[in-house]
Write a protein that holds these residues in place. Structure first.
Motif, short mmCIF file in Angstrom:
data_model
loop_
_atom_site.label_atom_id
_atom_site.label_comp_id
_atom_site.label_asym_id
_atom_site.label_seq_id
_atom_site.Cartn_x
_atom_site.Cartn_y
_atom_site.Cartn_z
N ALA A 1 25.77 27.00 14.89
CA ALA A 1 26.83 27.89 14.42
C ALA A 1 27.72 27.17 13.42
N ASP B 1 28.29 33.10 13.00
CA ASP B 1 28.99 33.40 14.24
C ASP B 1 28.11 33.03 15.43
N PRO B 2 28.72 32.47 16.48
CA PRO B 2 27.94 32.09 17.67
C PRO B 2 27.10 33.24 18.24
N GLU B 3 27.57 34.47 18.09
CA GLU B 3 26.82 35.63 18.57
C GLU B 3 25.50 35.80 17.80
N GLN B 4 25.51 35.45 16.52
CA GLN B 4 24.32 35.61 15.70
C GLN B 4 23.29 34.51 15.94
N GLY C 1 22.03 33.45 18.73
CA GLY C 1 21.00 33.93 19.66
C GLY C 1 19.94 34.76 18.96
N GLU C 2 20.38 35.57 18.02
CA GLU C 2 19.44 36.38 17.25
C GLU C 2 18.54 35.50 16.40
#
Length: 101
Positions: free
Chosen positions: A31, A37-40, A42-43
């Motif tokens: 990240a 973003d940390p959420e992205q 995982g994707e």
């Protein structure tokens, strides 16, 4: 496909492969290093080789080199210094502090 488009697709592919491997091994570092973003993360970690090839073939760069996103209280020079690799030295069997190369 023109040479420029081929070169851009190759650069995109290498960048996305690197981002995916970093996201799989150390999501927080990925990240920070890739400005995602940390959420992205995982994707990105879940991208298949086919998905990376598909994203690589767009006619735009997925890489952003400059400008670096810096907060207002951190100078660009200080932020850039964080990107310099650190080297560990051993002195007389003891680990010395980390130093910049």
């Amino acid at each position: 496909m023109s040479t420029l488009e081929q070169d851009l697709a190759h650069l995109n592919f290498e960048y996305l492969m690197l981002a995916r491997e970093c996201a799989r091994s150390n999501p927080l570092e990925a990240a920070w290093r890739f400005g995602v973003d940390p959420e992205q993360i995982g994707e990105i970690a879940g991208y298949s080789l086919e998905r990376i090839r598909e994203l690589s073939d767009i006619a735009r760069a997925v890489v952003t080199l400059i400008p670096l996103n810096t907060s207002q209280n951190v100078s660009l020079a200080s932020h850039s210094a964080l990107l310099i690799p650190v080297k560990k030295h051993k002195m007389e069997g003891l680990n010395a502090p980390l130093t910049r190369q």
